[in-house]
Design an enzyme around this catalytic site. Structure first.
Site, PDB file in Angstrom:
ATOM      1  NE  ARG A   1      -3.359   2.546   2.655  1.00 22.70           N
ATOM      2  CZ  ARG A   1      -4.347   2.782   3.507  1.00 22.70           C
ATOM      3  NH1 ARG A   1      -4.740   1.830   4.334  1.00 22.70           N
ATOM      4  NH2 ARG A   1      -4.946   3.950   3.527  1.00 22.70           N
TER       5      ARG A   1
ATOM      6  CG  ASN B   1     -11.140  -0.731  -0.895  1.00 23.55           C
ATOM      7  OD1 ASN B   1     -12.272  -0.652  -1.349  1.00 23.55           O
ATOM      8  ND2 ASN B   1     -10.785  -0.170   0.255  1.00 23.55           N
TER       9      ASN B   1
ATOM     10  CB  CYS C   1     -18.231   0.745   0.055  1.00 22.03           C
ATOM     11  SG  CYS C   1     -17.182   2.193   0.335  1.00 22.03           S
TER      12      CYS C   1
ATOM     13  CG  HIS D   1     -13.872   4.139  -3.012  1.00 25.46           C
ATOM     14  ND1 HIS D   1     -12.615   3.710  -2.661  1.00 25.46           N
ATOM     15  CD2 HIS D   1     -14.674   3.773  -1.971  1.00 25.46           C
ATOM     16  CE1 HIS D   1     -12.653   3.099  -1.488  1.00 25.46           C
ATOM     17  NE2 HIS D   1     -13.899   3.133  -1.054  1.00 25.46           N
TER      18      HIS D   1
ATOM     19  CE1 TYR E   1     -11.261   6.599  -1.395  1.00 22.32           C
ATOM     20  CE2 TYR E   1     -13.458   6.726  -0.422  1.00 22.32           C
ATOM     21  CZ  TYR E   1     -12.149   6.256  -0.400  1.00 22.32           C
ATOM     22  OH  TYR E   1     -11.755   5.443   0.629  1.00 22.32           O
TER      23      TYR E   1
END
Length: 430
Positions: A90, A144, A164, A194, A248
């Site tokens: 990540r 995700n 989500c 998102h 987002y």
């Protein structure tokens, strides 16, 4: 009822355990299996889970295994919350795109594509094993990028739905602003995972009812400044559009501003890694029998409530909806609900959820300002899924070239090279 959590060694798992314990009348879990190859973390989380259940007087048993086959066997539902490559991967997703002048984020843009490429093959392998040992189990994906992962699962014929926390977060915050029960708030929530907008907010006359009044204009008039500050978007944007975009949308509406912020403050992954280290230290305390407040900084607020509602509805143990009507915002196959998208696209909208499955509700026409971006990102997601399943540099390049946050030939070339270089260990074709 047996539930299994793939990625059960996550520091986030106690959030789910807390929800299962508190909401046992809605979701009567009898056996919970935590599945994870990280044995030491897994046993630490399992011990805390047992203490949380014991404190709440919950009778469920908690077991652990590194084997999906053993853990998912005869499960009623399997929850996916894995992170291929861990926080180290990540951190790379959130940093190397910055060198090319693009935002670094784990679900959006080039970093989101990297995560999809690592994740989809692994998830599909897990899902095949679940289907073999528990063919009737529901797969609930929290992993995700949820939209792409759920589309992969559905395209392969799995009984799957994506979840989500953006929608339930808005529901709870709007209810708090108005001083009402969350069950009285119903959202007109539309878009992709998102990439969503709240186009309306209904205040129901009673939980489980259908009658109510539209209160979004009131929310924006009274609380627009606070809502905008929470989203870090200009209040004028919300007032002019008359909608509430998800957080987002900042990556699209204010790309360059966000880029400079990310360059200045460093990656979110480094913050999360520090939080996780402290959480693991706290979880090791044999006296701890509740989820610690620090877990709220880990992200994923209200996930446990949303998960309980969804699983209860799918398995027929409760009404399964935040509004009490069997309606919940989920990620599901489009099937004509948004007519400008392919049927096999995965959209995030309110859906009727029950033991018969998931049926997205009809939507009023989507305004061009939102429909255009939705269609653009949907095309990217299809190309991203192709790249994740079939591999190949050209497919990766095409997905990046199609992404609204990239879209330039030279930039796509540089990002492709960096993506492959940073993820070679996770790409079987590289």
């Amino acid at each position: 009822m047996k539930l299994a959590i793939v990625g059960g060694g996550s520091t986030y798992t106690p959030e789910l355990i807390d929800g299962f314990a508190r909401l046992r009348d809605t979701l009567p879990v009898g056996e919970l299996v935590l599945i994870d190859p990280a044995a030491e973390r897994l046993e630490l989380i399992a011990a805390l889970a047992r203490r949380i259940f014991a404190k709440q007087g919950h009778p469920a048993t908690v077991t652990t295994t590194a084997s999906v086959t053993d853990g998912a066997r005869d499960a009623d539902a399997v929850l996916l919350q894995l992170r291929v490559g861990g926080q180290a991967a990540r951190n790379e997703d959130e940093t190397w795109p910055l060198a090319c002048g693009c935002i670094g984020q784990e679900t959006t843009g080039a970093g989101g594509l990297a995560k999809a490429l690592r994740t989809v093959p692994v998830v599909l392998g897990i899902a095949e094993e679940v289907r073999r040992v528990s063919p009737d189990a529901w797969i609930v994906d929290f992993t995700n990028p949820v939209g792409i992962v759920t589309r992969a699962l559905l395209s392969a014929g799995h009984r799957a739905v994506g979840l989500c926390n953006v929608a339930i977060g808005f529901q709870r915050k709007f209810a708090a602003h108005l001083g009402v029960q969350p069950e009285l708030i119903r959202l007109d929530h539309v878009g992709l995972n998102h990439l969503t907008w709240e186009r309306g907010v209904t205040l129901l006359d009673a939980p489980g009812g259908t009658a109510g009044r539209e209160v979004l204009p009131e929310l924006l008039a009274r609380f627009g400044e606070r809502i905008a500050a929470d989203l870090r978007l200009p209040p004028g944007l919300l007032r002019r559009l008359g909608v509430v975009p998800s957080y987002y949308l900042r990556y699209f509406y204010q790309h360059d501003i966000v880029l400079e912020e990310l360059r200045a403050k460093g990656s979110r992954a480094s913050e999360v890694a520090a939080i996780e280290a402290e959480l693991l230290r706290m979880y090791a305390d044999p006296e701890l029998d509740t989820k610690p407040g620090l877990l709220g900084k880990r992200g994923g607020a209200f996930y446990s409530e949303a998960a309980v509602q969804l699983i209860a509805a799918l398995l027929g143990t409760g009404n399964g909806a935040g509004s009490g009507t069997g309606v919940q915002v989920v990620n599901a196959r489009n099937d004509g609900v948004l007519p400008f998208l392919p049927d096999d696209a995965v959209i995030e909208v309110p859906a009727e959820v029950g033991s018969a499955g998931v049926r997205p509700l009809p939507q009023r026409p989507v305004e061009p300002l939102y429909a255009g971006l939705i269609a653009h990102v949907t095309a990217y997601e299809q190309l991203a899924l192709d790249a994740a399943i079939m591999g190949g540099r050209n497919r990766v390049h095409d997905a990046l070239l199609a992404h609204p946050l990239v879209g330039q030939l030279d930039l796509a070339e540089r990002l492709t090279d960096r993506l492959i270089a940073h993820n070679r260990a996770h790409l079987s074709w590289a």
